[in-house]
Design a protein around this motif. Structure first.
Motif: not given
Length: 204
Positions: A35-45, A49-62
């Motif tokens: 997730g980048q910029s606004y996408g960091t919030y979407v990735a975190a959300v 909402l779906f913790p079992a369906r998320l493996n690795r995540s990077v929030l770039d410029s959160a």
């Protein structure tokens, strides 16, 4: 898309739900998200909402997950003005009826009184692996404090790009790119307090 924006349906939780539809269509059990910029919030959300369906995540410029959008835009304006105030002043003086004047015109969203159709999701990490937050020390678009707040709230590992004002450094900063790639490909987390060298923020 335009209708969703107009009737209040285009927001972080629905963006995350759309991502999960894409995951299902692709037949994937889990997603790896950058997730980048606004996408960091979407990735975190999405992880909330779906913790079992998320493996690795990077929030770039959160963005700061504790700020409502009006505050986020206000802080962005403060930081950007501090970084480029002199350049903007010269530009506005040279082009008073072009971008310099246009930037001061109130936008339609400033007068939006529509109530959200559901509360904003407060991101948290529970049930998916620890990820990364990458934040430039002098990023005027997503101020550094926002990245610190996001990393603390979702308990992700913070990577600071020192003396750098670049927004979204992944793919451009060699240290950031290597760190993120090692995490995505091998699951390797950088040490606590990890720092990547940047350039002079004035050169960005």
């Amino acid at each position: 898309m335009s209708r969703g924006a107009g009737d209040g349906r285009l927001f972080g939780a629905n963006n995350a739900r759309d991502l999960d539809i894409v995951r299902a269509v692709l037949g994937e059990k889990q997603l790896n998200l950058l997730g980048q910029s606004y996408g960091t919030y979407v990735a975190a959300v999405y992880g909330t909402l779906f913790p079992a369906r998320l493996n690795r995540s990077v929030l770039d410029s959160a963005i700061n997950p504790q700020w409502p959008w009006r505050e986020a835009w206000r802080q962005q304006a403060i930081e950007q003005n501090a970084v480029v105030a002199s350049d903007l002043r010269m530009f506005a003086e040279k082009f008073p009826y072009a971008w310099g004047a246009k930037s001061a015109v109130p936008q339609a969203c400033a007068f939006n009184s529509r109530k959200p159709i559901e509360p904003l999701v407060s991101p948290r990490r529970s049930g998916y692996p620890q990820g990364l937050v990458v934040q430039g020390e002098f990023d005027p678009s997503t101020p550094y404090a926002g990245g610190v707040a996001m990393a603390a709230q979702v308990d992700d590992r913070l990577v600071t790009v020192v003396r750098d004002g670049q927004h979204v450094p992944y793919g451009d900063n060699p240290c950031v790119t290597a760190t993120v790639d090692a995490y995505f490909l091998e699951g390797t987390l950088p040490p606590v307090g990890a720092r990547c060298p940047g350039g002079d923020p004035a050169s960005r």
